[in-house]
Design a protein around this motif. Structure first.
Motif, PDB file in Angstrom:
ATOM      1  N   GLU A   1       9.438  -6.772  -1.962  1.00 63.73           N
ATOM      2  CA  GLU A   1       8.432  -6.651  -3.012  1.00 63.73           C
ATOM      3  C   GLU A   1       8.095  -5.190  -3.275  1.00 63.73           C
ATOM      4  O   GLU A   1       7.917  -4.789  -4.431  1.00 63.73           O
ATOM      5  CB  GLU A   1       7.171  -7.426  -2.620  1.00 63.73           C
ATOM      6  N   GLU A   2       8.017  -4.401  -2.224  1.00 66.77           N
ATOM      7  CA  GLU A   2       7.686  -2.985  -2.399  1.00 66.77           C
ATOM      8  C   GLU A   2       8.697  -2.295  -3.312  1.00 66.77           C
ATOM      9  O   GLU A   2       8.341  -1.469  -4.145  1.00 66.77           O
ATOM     10  CB  GLU A   2       7.618  -2.279  -1.044  1.00 66.77           C
ATOM     11  N   GLU A   3       9.960  -2.661  -3.177  1.00 72.13           N
ATOM     12  CA  GLU A   3      11.011  -2.068  -4.004  1.00 72.13           C
ATOM     13  C   GLU A   3      10.955  -2.554  -5.452  1.00 72.13           C
ATOM     14  O   GLU A   3      11.495  -1.898  -6.345  1.00 72.13           O
ATOM     15  CB  GLU A   3      12.388  -2.381  -3.405  1.00 72.13           C
ATOM     16  N   CYS A   4      10.312  -3.693  -5.681  1.00 71.49           N
ATOM     17  CA  CYS A   4      10.254  -4.279  -7.026  1.00 71.49           C
ATOM     18  C   CYS A   4       8.954  -3.972  -7.757  1.00 71.49           C
ATOM     19  O   CYS A   4       8.784  -4.366  -8.911  1.00 71.49           O
ATOM     20  CB  CYS A   4      10.424  -5.798  -6.935  1.00 71.49           C
ATOM     21  N   MET A   5       8.037  -3.267  -7.109  1.00 72.22           N
ATOM     22  CA  MET A   5       6.735  -2.982  -7.698  1.00 72.22           C
ATOM     23  C   MET A   5       6.856  -2.074  -8.924  1.00 72.22           C
ATOM     24  O   MET A   5       7.595  -1.099  -8.905  1.00 72.22           O
ATOM     25  CB  MET A   5       5.825  -2.315  -6.669  1.00 72.22           C
ATOM     26  N   VAL A   6       6.113  -2.428  -9.971  1.00 78.06           N
ATOM     27  CA  VAL A   6       6.067  -1.569 -11.159  1.00 78.06           C
ATOM     28  C   VAL A   6       4.644  -1.184 -11.544  1.00 78.06           C
ATOM     29  O   VAL A   6       4.448  -0.259 -12.338  1.00 78.06           O
ATOM     30  CB  VAL A   6       6.766  -2.229 -12.363  1.00 78.06           C
ATOM     31  N   GLY A   7       3.630  -1.867 -11.011  1.00 76.77           N
ATOM     32  CA  GLY A   7       2.256  -1.534 -11.355  1.00 76.77           C
ATOM     33  C   GLY A   7       1.272  -2.546 -10.803  1.00 76.77           C
ATOM     34  O   GLY A   7       1.589  -3.287  -9.868  1.00 76.77           O
ATOM     35  N   ASP A   8       0.085  -2.581 -11.380  1.00 77.24           N
ATOM     36  CA  ASP A   8      -0.908  -3.570 -10.967  1.00 77.24           C
ATOM     37  C   ASP A   8      -1.769  -3.958 -12.157  1.00 77.24           C
ATOM     38  O   ASP A   8      -1.800  -3.275 -13.185  1.00 77.24           O
ATOM     39  CB  ASP A   8      -1.769  -3.068  -9.803  1.00 77.24           C
ATOM     40  N   VAL A   9      -2.454  -5.104 -12.016  1.00 78.29           N
ATOM     41  CA  VAL A   9      -3.354  -5.591 -13.061  1.00 78.29           C
ATOM     42  C   VAL A   9      -4.599  -6.146 -12.368  1.00 78.29           C
ATOM     43  O   VAL A   9      -4.501  -6.801 -11.326  1.00 78.29           O
ATOM     44  CB  VAL A   9      -2.662  -6.658 -13.945  1.00 78.29           C
TER      45      VAL A   9
ATOM     46  N   VAL B   1       0.801  -1.226   0.000  1.00 72.22           N
ATOM     47  CA  VAL B   1       0.000   0.000   0.000  1.00 72.22           C
ATOM     48  C   VAL B   1       0.837   1.280   0.000  1.00 72.22           C
ATOM     49  O   VAL B   1       0.528   2.211  -0.764  1.00 72.22           O
ATOM     50  CB  VAL B   1      -0.999  -0.015   1.176  1.00 72.22           C
ATOM     51  N   PRO B   2       1.888   1.410   0.815  1.00 74.91           N
ATOM     52  CA  PRO B   2       2.643   2.681   0.812  1.00 74.91           C
ATOM     53  C   PRO B   2       3.183   3.067  -0.563  1.00 74.91           C
ATOM     54  O   PRO B   2       3.061   4.231  -0.972  1.00 74.91           O
ATOM     55  CB  PRO B   2       3.775   2.412   1.810  1.00 74.91           C
ATOM     56  N   ARG B   3       3.757   2.107  -1.295  1.00 71.80           N
ATOM     57  CA  ARG B   3       4.279   2.415  -2.627  1.00 71.80           C
ATOM     58  C   ARG B   3       3.140   2.748  -3.580  1.00 71.80           C
ATOM     59  O   ARG B   3       3.238   3.685  -4.390  1.00 71.80           O
ATOM     60  CB  ARG B   3       5.076   1.211  -3.141  1.00 71.80           C
ATOM     61  N   TYR B   4       2.071   1.998  -3.490  1.00 71.28           N
ATOM     62  CA  TYR B   4       0.912   2.245  -4.342  1.00 71.28           C
ATOM     63  C   TYR B   4       0.355   3.642  -4.085  1.00 71.28           C
ATOM     64  O   TYR B   4       0.001   4.375  -5.021  1.00 71.28           O
ATOM     65  CB  TYR B   4      -0.160   1.187  -4.082  1.00 71.28           C
ATOM     66  N   HIS B   5       0.310   4.019  -2.820  1.00 71.10           N
ATOM     67  CA  HIS B   5      -0.198   5.339  -2.435  1.00 71.10           C
ATOM     68  C   HIS B   5       0.666   6.449  -3.034  1.00 71.10           C
ATOM     69  O   HIS B   5       0.142   7.468  -3.518  1.00 71.10           O
ATOM     70  CB  HIS B   5      -0.227   5.447  -0.914  1.00 71.10           C
TER      71      HIS B   5
END
Length: 217
Positions: free
Chosen positions: A89-97, A32-36
């Protein structure tokens, strides 16, 4: 095949789908923090037709999506970064589907959305692979036979990507400034999707494995 009339995001809560460029993992509170931070971008708000939320609202949204009966969501990770480095995982996030069941009378129809939020990861095939993996998952595990995508008219890159993977334009809404594209999964399209994603490795996901869950090598 999953045959229940009703399903929730919980169906994928223990699922990792590892591809060549991207890896899909369930959307958890750890993301959530990265997404936010992503969704503070006015560009992403415009492209996704989203309103800015507080961090607390974002946590509440994540929890509700986990329980909703008409949504299935994965966070998109950079496979290379996730599998080769000591990274969270937070550091590797690039988006969502996401997949949404939008027709209560026909649970075979799924609306798909893809967002590659990290600018450095756009134009590298991440969105295409994540979309194909999600469609294959929806076809096999959720029994979907029709996929739709509604995209803002200004988002030429996303429209072009969906057309390249056999979606056809079926309508334009000038009021909402969006185009609707559709793929009907007949036997030919089913075999094509299976071939396109034959290399995908489905693994078990564990909340205890948030750091480098594939390998320590």
């Amino acid at each position: 095949m999953f045959r229940s009339r009703f399903w929730t995001m919980r169906i994928n809560q223990n699922t990792v789908l590892q591809g060549k460029r991207v890896t899909l993992v369930p959307y958890t509170s750890a993301h959530v923090p990265r997404y936010h931070e992503w969704m503070k971008s006015e560009e992403l708000q415009r492209l996704t037709a989203s309103e800015p939320l507080s961090l607390q609202q974002e946590y509440e949204m994540q929890r509700s999506w986990r329980e909703d009966t008409d949504k299935c969501t994965f966070i998109v990770l950079d496979t290379d970064k996730w599998s080769r480095q000591k990274a969270t995982e937070e550091e590797c996030m690039v988006g969502d589907v996401n997949l949404f069941l939008t027709d209560p009378e026909n649970r075979k129809v799924g609306e798909i959305e893809i967002m590659i939020a990290e600018p450095s990861c756009r134009g590298r095939g991440f969105g295409k692979e994540a979309t194909l993996i999600m469609m294959s998952y929806g076809m096999i595990h959720l029994g979907l036979t029709i996929f739709e995508a509604k995209i803002g008219l200004e988002n030429k890159a996303s429209i072009g990507m969906f057309k390249k993977i056999n979606f056809k334009e079926v309508g334009v809404n000038n009021i909402f400034q969006e185009v609707t594209l559709r793929m009907i999964v007949d036997e030919q399209e089913r075999q094509w999707l299976l071939e396109q994603t034959s290399y995908v490795d489905e693994k078990k996901y564990s909340l205890m494995q948030l750091q480098n869950p594939i390998s320590d090598s």
